[in-house]
Design a protein around this motif. Sequence first.
Motif, PDB file in Angstrom:
ATOM      1  N   VAL A  78      31.108  37.341  42.203  1.00  0.00           N
ATOM      2  CA  VAL A  78      31.666  38.652  42.770  1.00  0.00           C
ATOM      3  C   VAL A  78      30.629  39.463  43.487  1.00  0.00           C
ATOM      4  CG1 VAL A  78      33.933  38.708  41.550  1.00  0.00           C
ATOM      5  CG2 VAL A  78      31.623  39.841  40.490  1.00  0.00           C
ATOM      6  N   LEU A  79      31.011  40.217  44.215  1.00  0.00           N
ATOM      7  CA  LEU A  79      29.868  41.167  45.087  1.00  0.00           C
ATOM      8  C   LEU A  79      30.018  42.414  44.460  1.00  0.00           C
ATOM      9  CD1 LEU A  79      27.672  41.504  47.556  1.00  0.00           C
ATOM     10  CD2 LEU A  79      29.804  41.784  49.086  1.00  0.00           C
ATOM     11  N   ASP A  80      28.921  43.057  44.510  1.00  0.00           N
ATOM     12  CA  ASP A  80      28.655  44.750  44.280  1.00  0.00           C
ATOM     13  C   ASP A  80      29.583  45.124  43.085  1.00  0.00           C
ATOM     14  OD1 ASP A  80      28.035  47.416  44.601  1.00  0.00           O
ATOM     15  OD2 ASP A  80      29.812  47.643  46.062  1.00  0.00           O
ATOM     16  N   LEU A  81      29.081  44.807  42.001  1.00  0.00           N
ATOM     17  CA  LEU A  81      30.004  44.926  40.670  1.00  0.00           C
ATOM     18  C   LEU A  81      29.925  46.466  40.262  1.00  0.00           C
ATOM     19  CD1 LEU A  81      28.567  42.133  40.554  1.00  0.00           C
ATOM     20  CD2 LEU A  81      28.732  42.256  38.097  1.00  0.00           C
ATOM     21  N   ASP A  82      30.729  46.909  39.769  1.00  0.00           N
ATOM     22  CA  ASP A  82      30.752  48.384  38.998  1.00  0.00           C
ATOM     23  C   ASP A  82      30.598  48.176  37.449  1.00  0.00           C
ATOM     24  OD1 ASP A  82      33.287  47.543  37.623  1.00  0.00           O
ATOM     25  OD2 ASP A  82      34.424  48.725  38.869  1.00  0.00           O
ATOM     26  N   TYR A  83      30.704  49.352  36.941  1.00  0.00           N
ATOM     27  CA  TYR A  83      30.200  49.167  35.320  1.00  0.00           C
ATOM     28  C   TYR A  83      30.879  48.402  34.504  1.00  0.00           C
ATOM     29  CZ  TYR A  83      28.857  50.688  30.733  1.00  0.00           C
ATOM     30  OH  TYR A  83      28.563  50.798  29.353  1.00  0.00           O
ATOM     31  N   VAL A  84      32.314  48.392  34.868  1.00  0.00           N
ATOM     32  CA  VAL A  84      33.261  47.525  33.915  1.00  0.00           C
ATOM     33  C   VAL A  84      32.948  46.157  34.221  1.00  0.00           C
ATOM     34  CG1 VAL A  84      35.507  46.731  33.722  1.00  0.00           C
ATOM     35  CG2 VAL A  84      35.070  49.130  33.773  1.00  0.00           C
ATOM     36  N   ASP A 129      32.208  55.177  42.486  1.00  0.00           N
ATOM     37  CA  ASP A 129      31.745  56.347  41.843  1.00  0.00           C
ATOM     38  C   ASP A 129      30.341  56.279  41.505  1.00  0.00           C
ATOM     39  OD1 ASP A 129      34.133  57.142  41.366  1.00  0.00           O
ATOM     40  OD2 ASP A 129      34.697  56.399  39.453  1.00  0.00           O
ATOM     41  N   THR A 130      29.466  55.419  41.876  1.00  0.00           N
ATOM     42  CA  THR A 130      28.105  55.650  41.772  1.00  0.00           C
ATOM     43  C   THR A 130      27.680  56.240  42.891  1.00  0.00           C
ATOM     44  OG1 THR A 130      27.722  53.362  40.525  1.00  0.00           O
ATOM     45  CG2 THR A 130      25.887  54.100  41.672  1.00  0.00           C
TER      46      THR A 130
END
Lengths: 248, 248, 248, 248, 248, 248
Positions: free
Chosen positions: E171-177, E36-37
Amino acid sequence: MSIRHDGRAADELRPLSVNRDFPSAAPGRVLISAGDTTILCTASIDESVPPWKMNSENPTGWVTAEYNMLPGCTSPRKSRRVDGRATEIQRLIGRSLRSVVDFEALGPRTVTVDCDVVRADGGTRTLSITGGFIALVDALQALPSGTIDLQRVLLDSVAAVSTGVVAGEAVLDLDYVEDSSAEVDSNLVMTGRGLFVEVQGTAEGRPFSAEHLNEQLRLGKLGIERLTALQREILGKNWPLDTMDSSC
Amino acid sequence: MSIRHDGRAADELRPLSVNRDFPSAAPGRVLISAGDTTILCTASIDESVPPWKMNSENPTGWVTAEYNMLPGCTSPRKSRRVDGRATEIQRLIGRSLRSVVDFEALGPRTVTVDCDVVRADGGTRTLSITGGFIALVDALQALPSGTIDLQRVLLDSVAAVSTGVVAGEAVLDLDYVEDSSAEVDSNLVMTGRGLFVEVQGTAEGRPFSAEHLNEQLRLGKLGIERLTALQREILGKNWPLDTMDSSC
Amino acid sequence: MSIRHDGRAADELRPLSVNRDFPSAAPGRVLISAGDTTILCTASIDESVPPWKMNSENPTGWVTAEYNMLPGCTSPRKSRRVDGRATEIQRLIGRSLRSVVDFEALGPRTVTVDCDVVRADGGTRTLSITGGFIALVDALQALPSGTIDLQRVLLDSVAAVSTGVVAGEAVLDLDYVEDSSAEVDSNLVMTGRGLFVEVQGTAEGRPFSAEHLNEQLRLGKLGIERLTALQREILGKNWPLDTMDSSC
Amino acid sequence: MSIRHDGRAADELRPLSVNRDFPSAAPGRVLISAGDTTILCTASIDESVPPWKMNSENPTGWVTAEYNMLPGCTSPRKSRRVDGRATEIQRLIGRSLRSVVDFEALGPRTVTVDCDVVRADGGTRTLSITGGFIALVDALQALPSGTIDLQRVLLDSVAAVSTGVVAGEAVLDLDYVEDSSAEVDSNLVMTGRGLFVEVQGTAEGRPFSAEHLNEQLRLGKLGIERLTALQREILGKNWPLDTMDSSC
Amino acid sequence: MSIRHDGRAADELRPLSVNRDFPSAAPGRVLISAGDTTILCTASIDESVPPWKMNSENPTGWVTAEYNMLPGCTSPRKSRRVDGRATEIQRLIGRSLRSVVDFEALGPRTVTVDCDVVRADGGTRTLSITGGFIALVDALQALPSGTIDLQRVLLDSVAAVSTGVVAGEAVLDLDYVEDSSAEVDSNLVMTGRGLFVEVQGTAEGRPFSAEHLNEQLRLGKLGIERLTALQREILGKNWPLDTMDSSC
Amino acid sequence: MSIRHDGRAADELRPLSVNRDFPSAAPGRVLISAGDTTILCTASIDESVPPWKMNSENPTGWVTAEYNMLPGCTSPRKSRRVDGRATEIQRLIGRSLRSVVDFEALGPRTVTVDCDVVRADGGTRTLSITGGFIALVDALQALPSGTIDLQRVLLDSVAAVSTGVVAGEAVLDLDYVEDSSAEVDSNLVMTGRGLFVEVQGTAEGRPFSAEHLNEQLRLGKLGIERLTALQREILGKNWPLDTMDSSC
């Protein structure tokens, strides 16, 4: 034979000196030097919390930092204009100090650590953290007896050091001359227990190899161990972390 | 019997101490204390002149000053926000230092004297002038031999002191406690030869009488004479004003 | 024979004129001229107090001032940029007016005196004080009957005048031409009862002697006495200081 | 029977008065009133052009305007803070004055028209234009003879007036009371020859009908014709537009 | 079984999509999304150099970046106020892009890469670098043929990705949560040839171990390899780095 | 035969396209294009009211707008500096949207419509209004069912279009090329029911005639009717104005 312009070994820190009797109205006050770099770190405590913490019923404490270069810290004179670099640095100092503080145990008060650079010869941001921690401890120790339980407020000690790659070789604690010609400029913030708070490595000009990254991490860890021992010696009976003996 | 809270006589200065070896990159660097008030004065020289002097064919020099309070100088901590008071003070410091400098003899260069208040306990603006003059002389003496003729650049020495009326009595060199309850707050800037650079007397609250004005002028003159003698002693061989001997 | 370019004697004021019917929405409004210098002084009253006074249970009143130069006040046109000089001046005007006001008797309200320079020909800060006092009185007199006891609110009248040393001679009430070449520039703020509110003497260029200081104080006192008489005449029945008769 | 609170007919202007002898250092100076609204318009000429015109080999002139409300212009007092409204208004004034000036004939100089609102009772932006034109003409007439050919510099005269819809009826030249309750607020800027410079109609609250737009345009045109006649009468022999006689 | 709230494996990137036909006047324009970014990256070229490069006789080029969050990028709406975080991020983007550009080969021109965050769901700074490189290449390719030798201007490709420690696992490529609950927040900037440009690891709350640092470096390297392959595929014939084939 | 450089008839709009699925966190999001001009309009709803509405017991809602040009919207690149023009435009957008909203029916919430110009080719302010209305409706429709009664909140639709006089002829919906050479630049904001919200006509350079004003009003009305029909078609079932059918 040393590769460094001042004769130091690649893994050698600059001589460190600390004056905790410097004139100031702040309860924590430390004039700290690493070679020619000198910072005045003062820690003040305000019995209130930032606005964004006020809505909570039992607001916890906060630690913040400000970083500023005095005009006479460089030659030619540095103008007083605040720039993006200073903002970035003071965010780093604040984060680093907060990483070893328990805000609940601190209670509803704010500690502000001011780092004013008196003389700049490389490594001002890392020395601000190393000296800022000492000022923070002294300010907390100066609170009226019984106000806080310092053993619970401070979870660990924190110190910082720069590393870099100069003329193709990894070195520890760069001064300005080395910094100006470094291919890589890194900063390591670690705790007395050997944990990482912040790892920053930046290519100055061209990108760098994994080998250079690893060698810098090794040197930085070594430097932090020595700085932690010095912080402990300087703080003497004010050192609040008895249970850290074995883990260092 | 003294009327003053710290036991001083009405015409007694606070003890003065000066450190000219303070770490700094500036050629003139003075950490000056009067009692608990402590200022870091640094003087830097830039081989250029302000824009408004550039149009001239043979631009003469300039001396300017900046005044700033470090956050740890007071308790509670002072915020870094620049206010009208600081602007007013740095204009006074600049005017005072310029009054004893011959800009033509100085040549096309700018001296900036930075006064950073390390600890504030009253009288910061006057101590900035007294210390700023020492930093100015040291910076000029540090110029490469032959650059300027210091005997021609410096026309006189300059120092400053506060006076006031506390509990109905005129006193010299007020500290913060006296300043806070003073009915009159005055500042006197004079030269080593006994001339006036600036006279400022301000009623704090209610207006004051001619008698109080005159008594303050007398005390101030006395204080300046002592400060001038101290400046001369501190500067030692750097004191540039040989021909002033007789007139002091 | 006069030494002054406009034929005035050394102790002669410029002609003063005052228009209290100038269009404005403010209850106190005075267009005051001394020679070519003209200031629009308006005094507005707000039924509240500054934030820093609000915490008190019975907050007392406050008087503040703002000083501003309109672009057409000089030729060439003056830019609207606020500078350190304006800040310094409005602090002086505010202090001067406050020195004759009893804040408790004023009650929880703020008087703001705005001094907008319509034409600048020297002495704008002192004329702002002299005219500002008239606007202040008119604004207070315009309050609904019974709101305040003006006899208690106003402790004295206040006026101000400049003096200086021009071509080696002390003179009163300098215009711009004199101001530009003055060796000393002084401002005196005094009350109708002859007390001092503010004494400021500044060397323009070179320091000055005690004789020149004393002569200026004498001239200034003379000028203030005349300005006070004029203020009283202008205010007529609005003059609130009956008990001052004998002391003037 | 009038529908207006002050007894005016729907198509009636407020009484206009102009003082061109107001104290100022600017060559064009006009204190203009329409009813209680009073503006000080000063026009200053600088013998240079804005930076963005300087690159041209034969730079043409420029006319700009600044709009400012003095604190005493309203009750309660208006703070000096510049806001978006003031910026918008001064852009309109500048555009309007520029529309009747030939920049080539003006030559490489900048006229700045400053409009400082002394008293605000509605219609300050339009009165600024009407008075600003008079100040502009006076400033140009004050240039040394032969500097410019005013007949060529000024192509037309310009004036402005507000219209609005109040209680469902279109009216001319609204004062503050009418402005506050108007359903539509319009401003018309036109030249002496009857051409349009700016048409602005804004719904305050709810949108308006085509009938109301047309009626306002009719009233505005009428008002402009009267204001032009007044400008001509006021300027007298300074009126530069001989060839306009027949077309008015 | 995935430990991640969106079902991704610990070493899995969010789906990436790129639109290079987005409406814009800039020669390089890329709307890039990772999950979503979404960032709008535009690259503009100005045929001049920054002031501090102008004094040189043969000034070399420069690449700079600006980072900005559009108000609608978050819910609740983000205010347009520029803060220290934005300044810090745009400095990182600029440094990263400059690390793969030869300024001499670029010649006396400045490329500005603007990164406006259209939707923020974690990882905006790293996606700005990955997308900014594509915009930079497109802008350079759009220069008139023969202006520059792109093979010499671009020394390597550059991309960036975040890693972190969430619930004790790297972990790789974190989203906002994930970002909101991460114990460690890291960013890795690397080149297509596998060299390091920037390594940043920050403890959010408590310090972290060497194991977590190493695992994040491993994941980050993996992510960069995939992003580089995607950049190459997206740029297609615009990909300027033929000699990189073997080294990737 | 067309007089326009792009072949359009004098009364022809540029092709309009709208994307309501653009990535954004805002409940109302519209990427709208008219020819090459493209705006991202996002509408966010905050469940609070501006400070100046808070004192009321039953505070009504508010609609506000912000206008901003992204750097890549023009070539050469537009700097991010906010200027007076942007402030003026966002005030117009806000006024226009507010004219069709019933604040009491909206309830105590604030809708902010952000208009970020992605590509600028003339008419950005009018397209911001036309697109902003769509975003506003979508945001209101996205509120939880039962929160508001949209039929009562929205009194009408609103759209805007530019007109001008180019080469002596009135034309509709100018692009940048036409705008640059236009003698008159006008903007018309009208509602779906044919009422006026804002009429603005500005002479660019020389004043204009009544004929040109009337012809522009005619063209503008025509354009608004077409834009309203397009808004209705785009919004489809989200179109909230059933009772408007007959009046359009």
